[in-house]
Write a protein that holds these residues in place. Structure first.
Motif, PDB file in Angstrom:
ATOM      1  N   GLN A  51       0.824  -1.211   0.000  1.00  0.00           N
ATOM      2  CA  GLN A  51       0.000   0.000   0.000  1.00  0.00           C
ATOM      3  C   GLN A  51       0.863   1.269   0.000  1.00  0.00           C
ATOM      4  N   ASN A  52       1.896   1.234  -0.834  1.00  0.00           N
ATOM      5  CA  ASN A  52       2.773   2.392  -0.988  1.00  0.00           C
ATOM      6  C   ASN A  52       2.348   3.217  -2.191  1.00  0.00           C
ATOM      7  N   GLU A  53       2.857   4.426  -2.240  1.00  0.00           N
ATOM      8  CA  GLU A  53       2.595   5.314  -3.377  1.00  0.00           C
ATOM      9  C   GLU A  53       3.541   4.965  -4.519  1.00  0.00           C
ATOM     10  N   ARG A  54       3.009   4.952  -5.738  1.00  0.00           N
ATOM     11  CA  ARG A  54       3.861   4.666  -6.910  1.00  0.00           C
ATOM     12  C   ARG A  54       4.803   5.847  -7.137  1.00  0.00           C
ATOM     13  N   PRO A  55       6.112   5.609  -7.179  1.00  0.00           N
ATOM     14  CA  PRO A  55       7.060   6.721  -7.283  1.00  0.00           C
ATOM     15  C   PRO A  55       7.194   7.246  -8.707  1.00  0.00           C
ATOM     16  N   ALA A  56       7.583   8.515  -8.819  1.00  0.00           N
ATOM     17  CA  ALA A  56       7.810   9.129 -10.125  1.00  0.00           C
ATOM     18  C   ALA A  56       9.196   8.802 -10.659  1.00  0.00           C
ATOM     19  N   GLU A  57      10.089   8.393  -9.777  1.00  0.00           N
ATOM     20  CA  GLU A  57      11.435   7.979 -10.168  1.00  0.00           C
ATOM     21  C   GLU A  57      11.892   6.899  -9.198  1.00  0.00           C
ATOM     22  N   PRO A  58      12.960   6.164  -9.517  1.00  0.00           N
ATOM     23  CA  PRO A  58      13.378   5.066  -8.639  1.00  0.00           C
ATOM     24  C   PRO A  58      13.652   5.512  -7.201  1.00  0.00           C
ATOM     25  N   VAL A  59      13.204   4.683  -6.255  1.00  0.00           N
ATOM     26  CA  VAL A  59      13.503   4.903  -4.840  1.00  0.00           C
ATOM     27  C   VAL A  59      14.836   4.223  -4.552  1.00  0.00           C
ATOM     28  N   VAL A  60      15.796   4.984  -4.048  1.00  0.00           N
ATOM     29  CA  VAL A  60      17.155   4.479  -3.860  1.00  0.00           C
ATOM     30  C   VAL A  60      17.539   4.510  -2.387  1.00  0.00           C
ATOM     31  N   PHE A  61      18.095   3.399  -1.905  1.00  0.00           N
ATOM     32  CA  PHE A  61      18.683   3.380  -0.571  1.00  0.00           C
ATOM     33  C   PHE A  61      19.914   2.491  -0.634  1.00  0.00           C
ATOM     34  N   MET A  62      20.688   2.442   0.431  1.00  0.00           N
ATOM     35  CA  MET A  62      21.962   1.719   0.389  1.00  0.00           C
ATOM     36  C   MET A  62      22.146   0.842   1.618  1.00  0.00           C
ATOM     37  N   LYS A  63      22.983  -0.168   1.440  1.00  0.00           N
ATOM     38  CA  LYS A  63      23.417  -1.013   2.538  1.00  0.00           C
ATOM     39  C   LYS A  63      24.940  -0.963   2.593  1.00  0.00           C
TER      40      LYS A  63
END
Length: 203
Positions: free
Chosen positions: A18-30
């Motif tokens: 139930q997330n919002e569709r993003p306009a660009e890639p969602v980026v995170f890091m490990k």
């Protein structure tokens, strides 16, 4: 090395959480300490009661690049595999509710499973490859790269606008629907076009 992860790249998974569709890639890091060492079990951390599996296609960067044009992105990787982005879903929900970063829920030790890599030339089209996660021999996640909102080359181009990509960096390209909690004694196996590329015991 960097582990760069993409969130919300499959519509069915966006809807699942139930997330919002993003306009660009969602980026995170490990960090590199998130890598689960070969032959080691995944131990559920004490700080969570709801760790989810998220199988993803992953690519290994083979050439240094910055501001990469999508049409040249294929020159920056030679191998692909599948991996798991383990997520402490309960902790992530608390962090998101407060508008805080996700790292505690996404980047903890052992949260990144990296399977054995295969040459990309082994596949006729990277835009139409299937992958699967089984749990105790039961299929729990099935994905197809054709369903990505942004394909591998588009992701590489996008990420390179912000971070210089270096040899050995790994990009997790997003997970399809079917994410679920893992339990002690689960055995997770990851497949890319039928090739088994990892086997993980949960403790």
């Amino acid at each position: 090395m960097k582990i760069i992860c993409i969130g919300r790249n499959y519509v069915d998974h966006i809807e699942e959480l139930q997330n919002e569709r993003p306009a660009e890639p969602v980026v995170f890091m490990k960090p590199d300490s998130a890598i689960l060492l070969k032959q080691h079990p995944f131990v559920i951390p004490e700080f969570t009661e709801d760790v989810h599996h998220e199988i993803e296609i992953i690519v290994k960067i083979s050439k240094v690049g910055k501001y990469i044009d999508p049409k040249f992105a294929h020159k920056y990787y030679d191998e692909i595999s599948v991996g798991i982005d383990f997520t402490a879903r309960d902790l992530q929900a608390k962090l998101k509710a407060k508008g805080l970063p996700w790292e505690k829920a996404k980047a903890f030790d052992g949260s990144a499973v990296i399977g054995d890599f295969l040459p990309k030339e082994q596949f006729s089209s990277l835009e139409n490859i299937t992958f699967e996660l089984t749990n105790n021999n039961k299929s729990v996640q099935i994905g197809d790269s054709s369903l990505m909102l942004w394909n591998i080359d588009e992701l590489i181009s996008h990420v390179s606008q912000y971070f210089t990509l270096k040899i050995g960096d790994v990009i997790f390209t997003g997970t399809p629907s079917g994410v679920a909690a893992v339990q002690p004694d689960d055995v997770l196996e990851g497949f890319l076009e039928g090739h088994k590329l990892f086997r993980i015991q949960v403790k």
